[in-house]
Design a protein around this motif. Structure first.
Motif, mmCIF file in Angstrom:
data_model
loop_
_atom_site.group_PDB
_atom_site.id
_atom_site.type_symbol
_atom_site.label_atom_id
_atom_site.label_comp_id
_atom_site.label_asym_id
_atom_site.label_seq_id
_atom_site.Cartn_x
_atom_site.Cartn_y
_atom_site.Cartn_z
ATOM 1 N N VAL A 104 4.190 -13.388 -4.313
ATOM 2 C CA VAL A 104 4.511 -12.388 -3.290
ATOM 3 C C VAL A 104 3.842 -12.775 -1.976
ATOM 4 O O VAL A 104 2.663 -13.100 -1.948
ATOM 5 C CB VAL A 104 4.022 -10.998 -3.754
ATOM 6 C CG1 VAL A 104 4.240 -9.980 -2.652
ATOM 7 C CG2 VAL A 104 4.748 -10.596 -5.021
ATOM 8 N N PRO A 105 4.584 -12.755 -0.899
ATOM 9 C CA PRO A 105 4.009 -13.084 0.401
ATOM 10 C C PRO A 105 3.037 -12.010 0.840
ATOM 11 O O PRO A 105 2.972 -10.936 0.246
ATOM 12 C CB PRO A 105 5.233 -13.152 1.311
ATOM 13 C CG PRO A 105 6.263 -12.319 0.640
ATOM 14 C CD PRO A 105 5.999 -12.430 -0.823
ATOM 15 N N PRO A 106 2.270 -12.274 1.905
ATOM 16 C CA PRO A 106 1.213 -11.338 2.293
ATOM 17 C C PRO A 106 1.741 -9.965 2.706
ATOM 18 O O PRO A 106 1.108 -8.953 2.448
ATOM 19 C CB PRO A 106 0.526 -12.047 3.465
ATOM 20 C CG PRO A 106 1.491 -13.113 3.911
ATOM 21 C CD PRO A 106 2.279 -13.497 2.702
ATOM 22 N N GLY A 107 2.877 -9.882 3.315
ATOM 23 C CA GLY A 107 3.408 -8.588 3.720
ATOM 24 C C GLY A 107 3.791 -7.771 2.504
ATOM 25 O O GLY A 107 4.226 -8.311 1.494
ATOM 26 N N THR A 108 3.636 -6.434 2.557
ATOM 27 C CA THR A 108 4.066 -5.595 1.444
ATOM 28 C C THR A 108 5.278 -4.786 1.894
ATOM 29 O O THR A 108 5.572 -4.670 3.084
ATOM 30 C CB THR A 108 2.961 -4.612 1.021
ATOM 31 O OG1 THR A 108 2.665 -3.787 2.148
ATOM 32 C CG2 THR A 108 1.721 -5.339 0.563
ATOM 33 N N GLY A 162 11.400 -12.549 8.025
ATOM 34 C CA GLY A 162 12.394 -12.133 9.015
ATOM 35 C C GLY A 162 12.283 -10.670 9.405
ATOM 36 O O GLY A 162 13.121 -10.157 10.145
ATOM 37 N N PHE A 163 11.248 -9.992 8.914
ATOM 38 C CA PHE A 163 11.090 -8.567 9.241
ATOM 39 C C PHE A 163 9.707 -8.293 9.807
ATOM 40 O O PHE A 163 8.709 -8.854 9.362
ATOM 41 C CB PHE A 163 11.298 -7.697 7.992
ATOM 42 C CG PHE A 163 12.721 -7.686 7.525
ATOM 43 C CD1 PHE A 163 13.634 -6.813 8.069
ATOM 44 C CD2 PHE A 163 13.146 -8.601 6.566
ATOM 45 C CE1 PHE A 163 14.959 -6.818 7.651
ATOM 46 C CE2 PHE A 163 14.472 -8.616 6.144
ATOM 47 C CZ PHE A 163 15.384 -7.729 6.690
ATOM 48 N N ARG A 164 9.678 -7.412 10.795
ATOM 49 C CA ARG A 164 8.416 -6.852 11.289
ATOM 50 C C ARG A 164 8.505 -5.337 11.145
ATOM 51 O O ARG A 164 9.605 -4.770 11.119
ATOM 52 C CB ARG A 164 8.203 -7.218 12.763
ATOM 53 C CG ARG A 164 7.863 -8.703 13.011
ATOM 54 C CD ARG A 164 7.785 -8.989 14.508
ATOM 55 N NE ARG A 164 9.101 -8.798 15.131
ATOM 56 C CZ ARG A 164 9.273 -8.415 16.399
ATOM 57 N NH1 ARG A 164 8.230 -8.153 17.165
ATOM 58 N NH2 ARG A 164 10.490 -8.267 16.887
ATOM 59 N N ALA A 165 7.350 -4.719 11.045
ATOM 60 C CA ALA A 165 7.344 -3.256 10.910
ATOM 61 C C ALA A 165 6.089 -2.694 11.550
ATOM 62 O O ALA A 165 5.109 -3.413 11.796
ATOM 63 C CB ALA A 165 7.423 -2.836 9.446
ATOM 64 N N ALA A 166 6.127 -1.384 11.789
ATOM 65 C CA ALA A 166 4.960 -0.681 12.325
ATOM 66 C C ALA A 166 4.989 0.765 11.863
ATOM 67 O O ALA A 166 6.051 1.314 11.571
ATOM 68 C CB ALA A 166 4.960 -0.731 13.861
ATOM 69 N N GLY A 167 3.817 1.364 11.790
ATOM 70 C CA GLY A 167 3.698 2.799 11.539
ATOM 71 C C GLY A 167 2.663 3.339 12.505
ATOM 72 O O GLY A 167 1.530 2.845 12.534
ATOM 73 N N LEU A 218 -0.053 9.384 10.938
ATOM 74 C CA LEU A 218 1.068 8.484 11.175
ATOM 75 C C LEU A 218 2.371 9.256 10.967
ATOM 76 O O LEU A 218 2.512 9.989 9.992
ATOM 77 C CB LEU A 218 1.007 7.291 10.210
ATOM 78 C CG LEU A 218 -0.236 6.385 10.285
ATOM 79 C CD1 LEU A 218 -0.101 5.225 9.292
ATOM 80 C CD2 LEU A 218 -0.440 5.849 11.702
ATOM 81 N N ASP A 219 3.308 9.112 11.871
ATOM 82 C CA ASP A 219 4.540 9.904 11.762
ATOM 83 C C ASP A 219 5.778 9.172 12.287
ATOM 84 O O ASP A 219 6.868 9.732 12.305
ATOM 85 C CB ASP A 219 4.387 11.252 12.483
ATOM 86 C CG ASP A 219 3.889 11.097 13.923
ATOM 87 O OD1 ASP A 219 3.986 9.984 14.477
ATOM 88 O OD2 ASP A 219 3.391 12.094 14.477
ATOM 89 N N LEU A 220 5.611 7.924 12.733
ATOM 90 C CA LEU A 220 6.771 7.191 13.238
ATOM 91 C C LEU A 220 6.720 5.761 12.714
ATOM 92 O O LEU A 220 5.722 5.053 12.907
ATOM 93 C CB LEU A 220 6.767 7.193 14.775
ATOM 94 C CG LEU A 220 8.057 6.671 15.436
ATOM 95 C CD1 LEU A 220 9.213 7.644 15.215
ATOM 96 C CD2 LEU A 220 7.831 6.446 16.933
ATOM 97 N N ALA A 221 7.802 5.356 12.047
ATOM 98 C CA ALA A 221 7.866 4.003 11.491
ATOM 99 C C ALA A 221 9.033 3.265 12.126
ATOM 100 O O ALA A 221 10.052 3.862 12.468
ATOM 101 C CB ALA A 221 8.047 4.059 9.976
ATOM 102 N N LEU A 222 8.840 1.958 12.271
ATOM 103 C CA LEU A 222 9.899 1.125 12.824
ATOM 104 C C LEU A 222 9.996 -0.146 11.991
ATOM 105 O O LEU A 222 8.972 -0.755 11.664
ATOM 106 C CB LEU A 222 9.581 0.789 14.287
ATOM 107 C CG LEU A 222 10.643 0.007 15.080
ATOM 108 C CD1 LEU A 222 11.947 0.795 15.192
ATOM 109 C CD2 LEU A 222 10.106 -0.333 16.477
ATOM 110 N N VAL A 223 11.212 -0.507 11.619
ATOM 111 C CA VAL A 223 11.455 -1.734 10.869
ATOM 112 C C VAL A 223 12.472 -2.548 11.665
ATOM 113 O O VAL A 223 13.532 -2.033 12.020
ATOM 114 C CB VAL A 223 12.022 -1.437 9.465
ATOM 115 C CG1 VAL A 223 12.243 -2.741 8.684
ATOM 116 C CG2 VAL A 223 11.106 -0.491 8.703
ATOM 117 N N ASP A 283 3.017 -7.928 8.895
ATOM 118 C CA ASP A 283 2.421 -7.268 7.724
ATOM 119 C C ASP A 283 2.306 -5.757 7.955
ATOM 120 O O ASP A 283 1.395 -5.103 7.485
ATOM 121 C CB ASP A 283 1.086 -7.892 7.326
ATOM 122 C CG ASP A 283 0.041 -7.758 8.430
ATOM 123 O OD1 ASP A 283 0.370 -7.193 9.489
ATOM 124 O OD2 ASP A 283 -1.090 -8.209 8.206
ATOM 125 N N GLY A 284 3.287 -5.193 8.675
ATOM 126 C CA GLY A 284 3.274 -3.753 8.974
ATOM 127 C C GLY A 284 3.909 -2.886 7.909
ATOM 128 O O GLY A 284 4.080 -1.669 8.108
#
Lengths: 418, 418
Positions: free
Chosen positions: A21-25, A32-37, A48-53, A165-166
């Motif tokens: 498994v790569p480091p991102g969960t 190819g994906f980034r994310a944030a919360g 935390l109340d807003l997520a973006l993928v 890794d978001g």
């Protein structure tokens, strides 16, 4: 895999797990994906109340399934349209408000959110992103307008926070009454030689019901699969996982499951292998939803065997899962098989009452429609309770997962909006 | 009328009451009937547990409706056969055991009970009574055999105790988790100049659901009506009363409603007048069942208006009544109209989501599918909560009664068989 409970034999979560498994969960396990919360101030207290993928490609294929409730939240109406094109660049999700039953203003708010995400990504990345490529999901109270003056600036914060890794932060940002965040990963894994994964995140703890359990789910993969392939895999995977979870019989206005493919692995797996990986992630997340259901003290696995058809098996399983008297009995660790028979009797499935068998945690307390093995032999002290209902009408089977009905459920749901 | 709650405007109990009720209550309000309630030792502790109702004629017409659950208790299977002949001389009812899911032995026990009643009545009265004229009803735990060594001698005790004012004792003997006994009377009343009444008794506090609420109900009348007339009146009366009570969505294996006519008044009322009297007694008893439902703290009256058809109105009302999240919200005195819309959305009724209106206790908290009047204006502190859901799709209406979901319900039903 993160947060997965120990899978029981035959549970939908059984067998998961990648080799590397790569480091991102969660949604950032796939390349190819980034994310944030982030905390946009939609909820009080800095949660935390807003997520973006964001899908960075090269492919931006997507598929989605949505609640079958006819009262649908504005973000569901919006995202259905977005998904028709089979291409999604970003998914923005908020907790703290469902934006359901909010009229034309609510739909305008969803539209404005998608426009804001598109503009912010365009500004940040240099490449043009359109609002029609942005799916929107909301969760929280029904009938309340979103605080757009907090949400829109929050989008800028989220774009600035996007990272490979978001996945965990995004999973945390979509929690409502969830007590834990929920992510899962499956697939052959990513190695120097190639490989691919499917990862995902979910929220949902009440309103789990058919047609779709709760919930918001975003799945991502770096496999190179087109929109039609994603759609086929997603429908097959949800059919026997999320669709078989019936925690409290209540269907949400906001249920959404999205599957996004970046194609970043350059690998196109065989369809059956890809579908199985999607199914495993869905099963894992579904199991986590059951395990975290509001106020529940028991996870109940209802296996219907000997049914004439799979539809019969599902109907019988769901009828048992929705029987409040049975759910209370399980809460009281009472192997009350009469309530199981009572629930079966309300269905249109093929069966003869005097041929029904019922086992609870392996003890056949009912044979041929009457008392059999000693009910005192049944040990119901564990978290998981297994009920088997044998209809003696054929060879079809189905498994439905539900929870017990508890005073905590009543408490949590009588005070929720106050 | 005994034990009737104050009828609310528009409630099924509204308007009851005879002008000259005879001294007997419940099943002995009508002339030509004797009843008894005795302690046979089926329950522990000397509680009344065996009731007997005898029709002394001259007519012995009868009609019945039974649970639509396909898993049916032995006494239901027996009594269905008895009622086919349209003649019933006696009804024997026990609490302390449902004799459901008890296999061939259970059916033999029911048969033996009917035989015993027939023999004891024959011995006591001199006239021949056959077992085929004796209906049997049982209530209590499912899956447990009746203690016939206590029940059969109890029949002798009951026959010896038969009296023209035994209606209350009979009503007490059929209670299980009921906290009060339930009787009702309607009709023009009995006077020196003639007249007739319909009286009845009921038990039931859990497993209230469609197809029939709970329950055991015996209705009697001294009107001179044949079996076909009784059947027509009973079906019309139950359709809009017991069939519209949905306390916890769980359908019993033992539900039975019987209507017996002695003809002792010598009067044959017009069919509509007779049906209305039966409906009033059924409505009164149904309201008492709702009021005494297990663990409930609220009686919820759900009125669906503007439906395209009555079936649509009933489907929508029942969907709301069975929504655990809504029921918890009412318990918490939370006017959570979003859960009402969510429940409506799961039905197949004709409606447009953006035309739905919802009022709670007279405050239109939702108009056109979105928030309207201030929810803080809603006062939900009383026992009765009125919900109006307007579908804007036609002119049909229906009223469904249900209860809130409480920690007491969970407690009572998690410990019931332990």
């Amino acid at each position: 895999m993160t947060q997965a409970p120990t899978p029981a034999a035959g549970s939908p979560a059984a067998g998961s797990a990648a080799t590397a498994v790569p480091p991102g969960t969660g949604v950032t396990a796939a390349r190819g994906f980034r994310a944030a919360g982030v905390a946009a101030g939609i909820k009080d207290g800095g949660a935390l109340d807003l997520a973006l993928v964001v899908n960075d490609g090269p492919r931006r294929a997507a598929a989605g399934v949505f609640t079958s409730n006819r009262v649908q939240a504005a973000p569901v109406q919006w995202s259905r349209q977005v998904l028709k094109a089979g291409a999604v660049t970003a998914v923005v999700l908020n907790s703290g408000g469902a934006n359901a039953c909010t009229g034309p203003t609510g739909f305008q708010d969803t539209h404005a959110t998608a426009e804001k995400v598109a503009a912010a990504l365009t500004a940040a990345g240099g490449t043009e992103v359109g609002a029609g490529e942005v799916a929107v999901c909301s969760t929280g109270l029904i009938g309340v307008h979103l605080p757009m003056d907090a949400l829109l600036p929050g989008v800028d914060t989220a774009v600035a926070a996007l990272t490979g890794d978001g996945g965990e932060a995004a999973a945390r940002a979509i929690m409502t009454t969830d007590t834990v965040h929920k992510t899962a990963v499956a697939g052959p894994g990513t190695t120097a030689a190639g490989g691919w994964v499917v990862g995902g995140m979910a929220k949902g703890a009440g309103m789990l019901a058919p047609g779709l359990a709760t919930m918001l789910v975003v799945l991502t993969t770096d496999a190179d699969v087109d929109a039609a392939g994603l759609d086929a895999a997603l429908r097959e995977a949800t059919r026997t996982t999320f669709d078989r979870v019936d925690s409290d019989g209540c269907m949400s206005t906001n249920d959404t499951v999205l599957l996004l493919a970046s194609g970043a692995s350059g690998t196109t797996p065989p369809a059956d292998e890809f579908t199985e990986a999607v199914r495993r992630v869905c099963a894992d997340l579904a199991q986590q939803l059951v395990h975290d259901a509001e106020g529940a003290s028991k996870d109940i696995r209802i296996e219907v065997t000997g049914a004439a058809t799979e539809d019969d098996a599902v109907e019988v399983g769901r009828s048992i899962a929705r029987n409040n008297l049975f759910k209370c009995a399980v809460h009281g660790e009472d192997p009350n098989w009469g309530r199981v028979l009572s629930a079966i009797g309300t269905t249109s499935a093929a069966f003869e009452p005097d041929r029904l068998d019922v086992a609870i945690n392996g003890v056949w307390v009912c044979r041929a429609g009457a008392a059999a093995e000693d009910r005192d032999l049944v040990d119901m002290t564990g978290r998981e309770v297994r009920v088997t209902a044998h209809l003696a009408a054929g060879d079809a089977t189905a498994v439905i997962w539900t929870n017990d009905l508890t005073a905590d459920y009543v408490h949590e749901n009588s005070a929720y909006s106050s």
